[in-house]
Motif scaffolding. Structure first.
Motif, PDB file in Angstrom:
ATOM      1  N   LYS A  66       0.959  -1.148  -0.141  1.00  0.00           N
ATOM      2  CA  LYS A  66       0.149  -0.142   0.003  1.00  0.00           C
ATOM      3  C   LYS A  66       0.459   1.126  -0.283  1.00  0.00           C
ATOM      4  N   LYS A  67       0.317   2.110  -0.917  1.00  0.00           N
ATOM      5  CA  LYS A  67       1.119   2.997  -0.892  1.00  0.00           C
ATOM      6  C   LYS A  67       1.456   4.257   0.776  1.00  0.00           C
ATOM      7  N   SER A  68       0.794   4.032   1.699  1.00  0.00           N
ATOM      8  CA  SER A  68       0.544   4.331   3.092  1.00  0.00           C
ATOM      9  C   SER A  68       1.760   3.459   3.743  1.00  0.00           C
ATOM     10  N   MET A  69       2.323   2.966   3.950  1.00  0.00           N
ATOM     11  CA  MET A  69       3.221   1.941   4.295  1.00  0.00           C
ATOM     12  C   MET A  69       4.424   2.757   4.154  1.00  0.00           C
ATOM     13  N   SER A  70       5.532   2.858   4.724  1.00  0.00           N
ATOM     14  CA  SER A  70       6.208   3.378   4.822  1.00  0.00           C
ATOM     15  C   SER A  70       7.618   2.525   4.564  1.00  0.00           C
ATOM     16  N   GLN A  71       8.528   3.432   4.093  1.00  0.00           N
ATOM     17  CA  GLN A  71       9.794   2.555   4.006  1.00  0.00           C
ATOM     18  C   GLN A  71      10.366   1.765   5.497  1.00  0.00           C
ATOM     19  N   SER A  72       9.948   2.087   6.434  1.00  0.00           N
ATOM     20  CA  SER A  72      10.738   1.684   7.448  1.00  0.00           C
ATOM     21  C   SER A  72       9.908   0.974   8.484  1.00  0.00           C
ATOM     22  N   ALA A  73       8.523   1.826   8.020  1.00  0.00           N
ATOM     23  CA  ALA A  73       7.709   0.329   8.635  1.00  0.00           C
ATOM     24  C   ALA A  73       7.704  -0.674   8.290  1.00  0.00           C
ATOM     25  N   MET A  74       8.085  -1.011   5.946  1.00  0.00           N
ATOM     26  CA  MET A  74       8.206  -2.040   5.779  1.00  0.00           C
ATOM     27  C   MET A  74       9.375  -2.678   6.161  1.00  0.00           C
ATOM     28  N   GLN A  75      10.361  -2.125   6.426  1.00  0.00           N
ATOM     29  CA  GLN A  75      11.969  -2.403   7.600  1.00  0.00           C
ATOM     30  C   GLN A  75      11.333  -3.493   9.054  1.00  0.00           C
ATOM     31  N   THR A  76      10.945  -3.078   9.066  1.00  0.00           N
ATOM     32  CA  THR A  76      10.808  -3.533   9.922  1.00  0.00           C
ATOM     33  C   THR A  76       9.826  -5.314  10.452  1.00  0.00           C
ATOM     34  N   LEU A  77       9.168  -5.277   9.118  1.00  0.00           N
ATOM     35  CA  LEU A  77       8.630  -5.779   9.227  1.00  0.00           C
ATOM     36  C   LEU A  77       9.546  -7.108   8.156  1.00  0.00           C
ATOM     37  N   LEU A  78      10.159  -6.873   7.476  1.00  0.00           N
ATOM     38  CA  LEU A  78      11.058  -7.389   7.075  1.00  0.00           C
ATOM     39  C   LEU A  78      12.206  -8.278   8.400  1.00  0.00           C
ATOM     40  N   ASP A  79      12.518  -6.783   9.185  1.00  0.00           N
ATOM     41  CA  ASP A  79      13.114  -7.896  10.561  1.00  0.00           C
ATOM     42  C   ASP A  79      12.973  -8.776  10.396  1.00  0.00           C
ATOM     43  N   THR A  80      11.498  -8.685  10.994  1.00  0.00           N
ATOM     44  CA  THR A  80      10.842  -9.269  12.498  1.00  0.00           C
ATOM     45  C   THR A  80      10.922 -10.756  11.559  1.00  0.00           C
ATOM     46  N   ASP A  81      10.302 -10.747   9.999  1.00  0.00           N
ATOM     47  CA  ASP A  81      10.462 -11.908   9.661  1.00  0.00           C
ATOM     48  C   ASP A  81      11.522 -12.812   9.085  1.00  0.00           C
ATOM     49  N   ARG A  82      12.473 -12.293   9.411  1.00  0.00           N
ATOM     50  CA  ARG A  82      13.984 -12.284   9.817  1.00  0.00           C
ATOM     51  C   ARG A  82      13.836 -13.372  10.610  1.00  0.00           C
ATOM     52  N   GLN A  83      13.335 -12.712  11.427  1.00  0.00           N
ATOM     53  CA  GLN A  83      13.895 -13.676  13.013  1.00  0.00           C
ATOM     54  C   GLN A  83      12.563 -15.010  13.009  1.00  0.00           C
ATOM     55  N   THR A  84      12.034 -14.283  12.893  1.00  0.00           N
ATOM     56  CA  THR A  84      10.002 -15.446  12.542  1.00  0.00           C
ATOM     57  C   THR A  84      11.306 -16.585  12.293  1.00  0.00           C
ATOM     58  N   LEU A  85      11.359 -17.022  10.832  1.00  0.00           N
ATOM     59  CA  LEU A  85      12.066 -18.317  10.078  1.00  0.00           C
ATOM     60  C   LEU A  85      13.668 -17.878  10.715  1.00  0.00           C
ATOM     61  N   ARG A  86      14.318 -17.246  11.600  1.00  0.00           N
ATOM     62  CA  ARG A  86      15.479 -18.104  12.081  1.00  0.00           C
ATOM     63  C   ARG A  86      15.137 -19.385  13.400  1.00  0.00           C
ATOM     64  N   GLN A  87      13.970 -18.369  13.556  1.00  0.00           N
ATOM     65  CA  GLN A  87      13.548 -19.249  14.984  1.00  0.00           C
ATOM     66  C   GLN A  87      12.468 -20.153  14.607  1.00  0.00           C
TER      67      GLN A  87
END
Length: 496
Positions: free
Chosen positions: A129-150
């Motif tokens: 969505k256009k409303s998602m900021s770059q920082s929010a996307m980066q936060t989701l990606l970081d959380t994704d990496r941690q989840t996959l690591r778990q």
């Protein structure tokens, strides 16, 4: 304790079947154990495969989402779309596979939570969505990496646990793989040995039985020979030869029986010799009684008659009464002597068999003993057969004579009938006289027993005794059916 052959064979079969069942149970247990352990190993491999599949699909979904974010091409979202359909089914299969393993089930619950968390992270990234900021996307990606690591860490733990379980199950599988052929081979060898042993045992028992049968056949032949000697002795004794002897020196029961039979024939020979001597003496007595006793009787009777003839005018009525009583006593004494002689001779004179027409025989007897004022009815079924005519004539003569003699009226009615009784004819002589009370039914067949006054001249009490003796000599029976005042029926059987 010696067992019978049948018991030995049954016991041998039971033992063989028992051992075969044990070996079969051991083989079944070994094969069953091998099958169970093989299934357990396959189960472990399925768990590992499913966990690895879950991890790989989740990793592909993450990589596809990142590719989509970099290129904007929706083709990269295909792994994500596939993961949304595959992962729930994979997790359900894992849950079914680990239902018997509480620790793995707990790890699976954690894995399910991480997968659901991963989908919650990836879903917004696939819908940019256009409303998602770059920082929010980066936060989701970081959380994704941690989840996959778990997820990878949890996968490693699940895999380690399953590998340890796999090693344990594989070791048991190896044990059963090695033991099963040995158990089967040992069972087969035992089955063969038991079968061979049982067959040899049966063959030995059968051989022993054959030998025993041969011995018994020899003993049976010898016993049959000795019994034949005993039978021959018995037949010769029946024919009147009491001098026969058995030559049997064996010291057993048959030998003892032979000795006893020899003693018996010796005793019988002596007894019948003595009996023959007594019979000769009895014949001599009968001769003396019929001549020496009857001659004085006739002399006394003649003297009484002379007195009546020569002194008729001088005899008083009282004296005539005394002379009549004397003649009655003399007549009764003569009848008694004649009856005794007849009784003694029954069965001791030869019986000549001839064809007898009973109807004709009864006519002859009636002419002799039945007076004209009596009526005699003879039944229609009178037989004609070969028998002792004189004996049957004596029986009918005595019975009809008694019926007339003891009748209480001047005239009477007599009836004779005949029926079938197996190997005998059953005759019935019925009268309408005074009858005989039941208490005298047995007494009347005894010697010198009479229901009349002993001073009655014609009552000697011997007639029915003679009848019974003649019938007994012919193996028949006689009885009376009567009641006081109702006539008497004498029923006797005579062999056909």
């Amino acid at each position: 304790m010696t067992l019978k052959t049948d018991t030995k064979i049954i016991f041998g079969f039971a033992l063989a079947v028992g051992i075969l069942l044990l070996t079969a149970a051991a083989s079944f247990w070994s094969i069953r154990g091998l099958s169970v352990q093989t299934a357990n190993v396959q189960h472990t491999y399925q768990v590992l495969q499913e966990v690895e599949s879950v991890t790989a699909v989740l990793k592909d979904a993450q990589a596809g989402t990142r590719g989509y974010l970099l290129t904007g091409d929706t083709v990269y979202l295909r792994p994500y779309s596939m993961a949304t359909g595959q992962l729930p089914a994979s997790l359900a299969r894992l849950e079914a596979l680990t239902s018997d393993n509480p620790s793995q089930k707990a790890r699976l619950d954690s894995l399910r939570m991480l997968v659901e968390q991963e989908f919650r992270i990836l879903r917004p990234l696939t819908e940019i969505k256009k409303s998602m900021s770059q920082s929010a996307m980066q936060t989701l990606l970081d959380t994704d990496r941690q989840t996959l690591r778990q997820v990878r860490l949890l996968y490693s733990r699940i895999k380690s646990s399953e590998m340890a379980l796999l090693a344990q199950r594989s070791a048991l599988q190896d044990v059963f793989e090695k033991a099963t052929p040995i158990v089967v081979l040992v069972s087969a060898v035992l089955a063969v040995l038991i079968t061979v042993w049982l067959v040899m045992k049966i063959m030995r028992e059968l051989e022993g039985n054959r030998r025993l049968q041969d011995e018994l056949a020899g003993i049976n032949a010898e016993v049959s020979r000795r019994i034949a000697q005993i039978r021959t002795l018995a037949e010769q004794v029946v024919q009147g030869d009491y001098t026969v002897k058995i030559t049997d020196a064996e010291e057993d029961n048959l030998g003892g029986l032979a000795i006893s039979l020899n003693r018996m024939t010796q005793t019988l020979d002596a007894s019948f010799s003595a009996l023959e001597k007594r019979n000769k003496e009895l014949d001599q007595f009968a001769y003396v009684a019929s001549h020496d006793l009857k001659a004085p009787l006739r002399g006394v009777t003649t003297i009484v008659k002379w007195i009546e003839d020569e002194l008729a005018a001088e005899l008083s009525p009282q004296m005539r009464t005394y002379l009549d009583q004397m003649k009655g006593r003399l007549s009764r004494l003569e009848d008694l002597i004649n009856g005794l002689l007849t009784y003694a001779r029954v069965g001791r004179t030869g019986q000549s068999a001839e064809t007898v027409d009973v109807n004709q025989l009864l006519g002859e007897v009636a002419d002799l003993v039945v007076p004209p004022d009596f009526t005699l009815r003879v039944g229609p079924a009178m037989p004609t057969f070969v028998t002792d005519r004189l004996g049957l004539q004596q029986v009918f003569t005595n019975l009809l004579s008694n019926a007339v003699k003891y009748h209480h009226r001047g005239a009477g009615h007599l009836e004779i009938s005949c029926g079938e009784a197996g190997n005998f004819y059953e005759f019935r002589v019925q009268d309408d006289g005074p009858g005989i009370a039941p208490e005298y039914h047995e007494k009347i067949f005894l010697l010198f027993q009479t229901l009349r006054d002993r001073h009655t001249a014609e009552s000697t009490g011997i007639g029915l005794s003679i009848v019974q003796k003649i019938i007994n000599e012919h193996h028949g029976t006689i009885c009376v059916e009567s009641a006081q005042g109702q006539g008497a029926g004498f029923i006797f059987t005579w062999p056909k």
